[in-house]
Motif scaffolding. Structure first.
Motif, PDB file in Angstrom:
ATOM      1  N   ASN A 139       0.860  -1.175   0.000  1.00  0.00           N
ATOM      2  CA  ASN A 139       0.000   0.000   0.000  1.00  0.00           C
ATOM      3  C   ASN A 139       0.902   1.233   0.000  1.00  0.00           C
ATOM      4  OD1 ASN A 139      -2.074   1.796   0.250  1.00  0.00           O
ATOM      5  ND2 ASN A 139      -2.864   0.990   2.173  1.00  0.00           N
ATOM      6  N   ALA A 140       0.592   2.206  -0.868  1.00  0.00           N
ATOM      7  CA  ALA A 140       1.433   3.411  -0.931  1.00  0.00           C
ATOM      8  C   ALA A 140       0.590   4.633  -1.245  1.00  0.00           C
ATOM      9  CB  ALA A 140       2.509   3.250  -2.000  1.00  0.00           C
ATOM     10  N   SER A 141       0.985   5.738  -0.656  1.00  0.00           N
ATOM     11  CA  SER A 141       0.350   7.021  -0.922  1.00  0.00           C
ATOM     12  C   SER A 141       1.454   8.072  -0.942  1.00  0.00           C
ATOM     13  CB  SER A 141      -0.667   7.333   0.168  1.00  0.00           C
ATOM     14  OG  SER A 141      -1.135   8.654   0.015  1.00  0.00           O
ATOM     15  N   PHE A 142       1.541   8.850  -2.038  1.00  0.00           N
ATOM     16  CA  PHE A 142       2.577   9.867  -2.186  1.00  0.00           C
ATOM     17  C   PHE A 142       1.924  11.227  -2.378  1.00  0.00           C
ATOM     18  CE2 PHE A 142       4.533   5.972  -3.627  1.00  0.00           C
ATOM     19  CZ  PHE A 142       5.800   6.023  -3.071  1.00  0.00           C
ATOM     20  N   ASP A 143       2.475  12.235  -1.712  1.00  0.00           N
ATOM     21  CA  ASP A 143       2.060  13.626  -1.898  1.00  0.00           C
ATOM     22  C   ASP A 143       3.310  14.445  -2.152  1.00  0.00           C
ATOM     23  OD1 ASP A 143      -0.058  13.088   0.862  1.00  0.00           O
ATOM     24  OD2 ASP A 143      -0.709  13.219  -1.212  1.00  0.00           O
ATOM     25  N   ARG A 144       3.227  15.380  -3.075  1.00  0.00           N
ATOM     26  CA  ARG A 144       4.374  16.245  -3.355  1.00  0.00           C
ATOM     27  C   ARG A 144       4.607  17.184  -2.180  1.00  0.00           C
ATOM     28  NH1 ARG A 144       5.238  20.414  -8.359  1.00  0.00           N
ATOM     29  NH2 ARG A 144       7.259  21.124  -7.640  1.00  0.00           N
ATOM     30  N   ALA A 145       5.843  17.221  -1.698  1.00  0.00           N
ATOM     31  CA  ALA A 145       6.192  18.101  -0.578  1.00  0.00           C
ATOM     32  C   ALA A 145       6.901  19.353  -1.079  1.00  0.00           C
ATOM     33  CB  ALA A 145       7.080  17.365   0.420  1.00  0.00           C
ATOM     34  N   ASP A 146       7.777  19.176  -2.028  1.00  0.00           N
ATOM     35  CA  ASP A 146       8.603  20.245  -2.566  1.00  0.00           C
ATOM     36  C   ASP A 146       9.119  19.745  -3.912  1.00  0.00           C
ATOM     37  OD1 ASP A 146       9.366  22.817  -2.010  1.00  0.00           O
ATOM     38  OD2 ASP A 146      10.754  22.303  -0.411  1.00  0.00           O
ATOM     39  N   ALA A 147       9.925  20.529  -4.587  1.00  0.00           N
ATOM     40  CA  ALA A 147      10.500  20.084  -5.849  1.00  0.00           C
ATOM     41  C   ALA A 147      11.406  18.880  -5.592  1.00  0.00           C
ATOM     42  CB  ALA A 147      11.289  21.216  -6.500  1.00  0.00           C
ATOM     43  N   GLY A 148      11.038  17.737  -6.157  1.00  0.00           N
ATOM     44  CA  GLY A 148      11.846  16.531  -6.011  1.00  0.00           C
ATOM     45  C   GLY A 148      11.685  15.819  -4.681  1.00  0.00           C
ATOM     46  N   ARG A 149      10.761  16.278  -3.847  1.00  0.00           N
ATOM     47  CA  ARG A 149      10.557  15.677  -2.522  1.00  0.00           C
ATOM     48  C   ARG A 149       9.092  15.293  -2.353  1.00  0.00           C
ATOM     49  NH1 ARG A 149      14.925  15.984   0.661  1.00  0.00           N
ATOM     50  NH2 ARG A 149      16.556  17.411   0.051  1.00  0.00           N
ATOM     51  N   VAL A 150       8.866  14.238  -1.561  1.00  0.00           N
ATOM     52  CA  VAL A 150       7.517  13.743  -1.356  1.00  0.00           C
ATOM     53  C   VAL A 150       7.275  13.400   0.110  1.00  0.00           C
ATOM     54  CG1 VAL A 150       7.256  12.770  -3.678  1.00  0.00           C
ATOM     55  CG2 VAL A 150       8.201  11.356  -1.864  1.00  0.00           C
ATOM     56  N   ASN A 151       5.998  13.393   0.458  1.00  0.00           N
ATOM     57  CA  ASN A 151       5.537  12.796   1.709  1.00  0.00           C
ATOM     58  C   ASN A 151       4.940  11.464   1.290  1.00  0.00           C
ATOM     59  OD1 ASN A 151       6.173  15.142   3.144  1.00  0.00           O
ATOM     60  ND2 ASN A 151       4.155  16.007   2.773  1.00  0.00           N
ATOM     61  N   ALA A 152       5.307  10.396   1.961  1.00  0.00           N
ATOM     62  CA  ALA A 152       4.848   9.074   1.555  1.00  0.00           C
ATOM     63  C   ALA A 152       4.403   8.259   2.761  1.00  0.00           C
ATOM     64  CB  ALA A 152       5.972   8.337   0.828  1.00  0.00           C
ATOM     65  N   SER A 153       3.273   7.581   2.583  1.00  0.00           N
ATOM     66  CA  SER A 153       2.799   6.590   3.552  1.00  0.00           C
ATOM     67  C   SER A 153       2.876   5.245   2.856  1.00  0.00           C
ATOM     68  CB  SER A 153       1.362   6.878   3.967  1.00  0.00           C
ATOM     69  OG  SER A 153       1.299   8.085   4.670  1.00  0.00           O
ATOM     70  N   LEU A 154       3.593   4.296   3.461  1.00  0.00           N
ATOM     71  CA  LEU A 154       3.832   3.006   2.833  1.00  0.00           C
ATOM     72  C   LEU A 154       3.523   1.877   3.805  1.00  0.00           C
ATOM     73  CD1 LEU A 154       7.412   3.835   1.512  1.00  0.00           C
ATOM     74  CD2 LEU A 154       5.330   3.907   0.161  1.00  0.00           C
ATOM     75  N   VAL A 155       3.049   0.773   3.261  1.00  0.00           N
ATOM     76  CA  VAL A 155       2.971  -0.467   4.011  1.00  0.00           C
ATOM     77  C   VAL A 155       3.857  -1.452   3.257  1.00  0.00           C
ATOM     78  CG1 VAL A 155       1.539  -2.369   4.829  1.00  0.00           C
ATOM     79  CG2 VAL A 155       0.660  -0.024   4.870  1.00  0.00           C
ATOM     80  N   ILE A 156       4.897  -1.906   3.933  1.00  0.00           N
ATOM     81  CA  ILE A 156       5.870  -2.816   3.315  1.00  0.00           C
ATOM     82  C   ILE A 156       5.720  -4.167   3.977  1.00  0.00           C
ATOM     83  CG2 ILE A 156       8.321  -3.282   3.002  1.00  0.00           C
ATOM     84  CD1 ILE A 156       8.754  -0.302   2.823  1.00  0.00           C
ATOM     85  N   ARG A 157       5.678  -5.220   3.138  1.00  0.00           N
ATOM     86  CA  ARG A 157       5.586  -6.572   3.698  1.00  0.00           C
ATOM     87  C   ARG A 157       6.578  -7.480   3.020  1.00  0.00           C
ATOM     88  NH1 ARG A 157       0.893  -7.963   5.153  1.00  0.00           N
ATOM     89  NH2 ARG A 157      -0.328  -6.163   4.647  1.00  0.00           N
ATOM     90  N   ARG A 158       6.997  -8.464   3.761  1.00  0.00           N
ATOM     91  CA  ARG A 158       7.923  -9.474   3.258  1.00  0.00           C
ATOM     92  C   ARG A 158       7.163 -10.365   2.279  1.00  0.00           C
ATOM     93  NH1 ARG A 158      12.964 -10.863   5.787  1.00  0.00           N
ATOM     94  NH2 ARG A 158      12.417  -9.819   7.712  1.00  0.00           N
ATOM     95  N   ALA A 159       7.761 -10.657   1.136  1.00  0.00           N
ATOM     96  CA  ALA A 159       7.103 -11.493   0.133  1.00  0.00           C
ATOM     97  C   ALA A 159       6.806 -12.866   0.726  1.00  0.00           C
ATOM     98  CB  ALA A 159       8.000 -11.637  -1.093  1.00  0.00           C
ATOM     99  N   GLY A 160       5.645 -13.400   0.398  1.00  0.00           N
ATOM    100  CA  GLY A 160       5.274 -14.725   0.875  1.00  0.00           C
ATOM    101  C   GLY A 160       4.632 -14.717   2.244  1.00  0.00           C
ATOM    102  N   VAL A 161       4.443 -13.530   2.849  1.00  0.00           N
ATOM    103  CA  VAL A 161       3.839 -13.465   4.192  1.00  0.00           C
ATOM    104  C   VAL A 161       2.427 -12.961   4.076  1.00  0.00           C
ATOM    105  CG1 VAL A 161       3.984 -12.404   6.471  1.00  0.00           C
ATOM    106  CG2 VAL A 161       6.039 -13.109   5.304  1.00  0.00           C
TER     107      VAL A 161
END
Length: 161
Positions: A139-161
């Motif tokens: 799951n990912a959500s990106f918002d532009r913060a500045d030029a070349g920069r972002v605010n991001a909310s991520l859900v990272i999971r190990r493959a196979g889990v």
């Protein structure tokens, strides 16, 4: 002076003025006293959630460190927990300062919040997680913060889990 002014009005006007004054006093009380307390309470609740997430992470890390094996957390194996891998790799990619929340969700996933992170470095880091540690972004959500920069909310999971 106010007493004379009120007495010069008809009873209906007096009631209207008194009701309006009560509404204004109530609105001022709300704006000056109640609303700041509500905002402060919400901020404190957010801090408590962040501190609990940090405490959970610290408990996880403490459980992984065995007596006499100080190098266990820096060994770099994929057997390390998600939190340890994320901590180590964000430091290596100079993203640790932008990581504002690192909250384990369950045994196989972690919720992250980056603020003002360089987009290119973040994408490079996500590629490394996928290639070296078999981790994917569920799951990912990106918002532009500045030029070349972002605010991001991520859900990272190990493959196979």
């Amino acid at each position: 002076m106010i007493q004379e002014w009120l007495e010069s009005m008809s009873p209906r006007e007096r009631i209207m003025v008194i009701v309006c004054a009560a509404v204004v006093v109530a609105a001022l009380f709300w704006v000056l006293a109640v609303q700041p307390l509500i905002k402060q309470s919400a901020g404190l609740e957010e801090r408590v959630r962040d501190k609990r997430a940090q405490l959970t992470t610290l408990h996880e890390l403490a459980a992984q460190i065995q007596p006499g094996s100080a190098d266990a957390a820096t060994a770099g194996g994929s057997d390390d927990s998600l939190v340890v891998i994320i901590d180590r790799t964000t430091r290596a990619k100079q993203l640790a300062d932008y990581l504002k929340r690192n909250q384990p969700e369950d045994a196989g996933s972690v919720r992250l919040r980056f603020e003002g992170a360089p987009f290119d470095a973040l994408v490079d880091w996500l590629g490394e997680l996928n290639d070296r540690y078999a981790m994917t972004v569920s799951n990912a959500s990106f918002d532009r913060a500045d030029a070349g920069r972002v605010n991001a909310s991520l859900v990272i999971r190990r493959a196979g889990v």
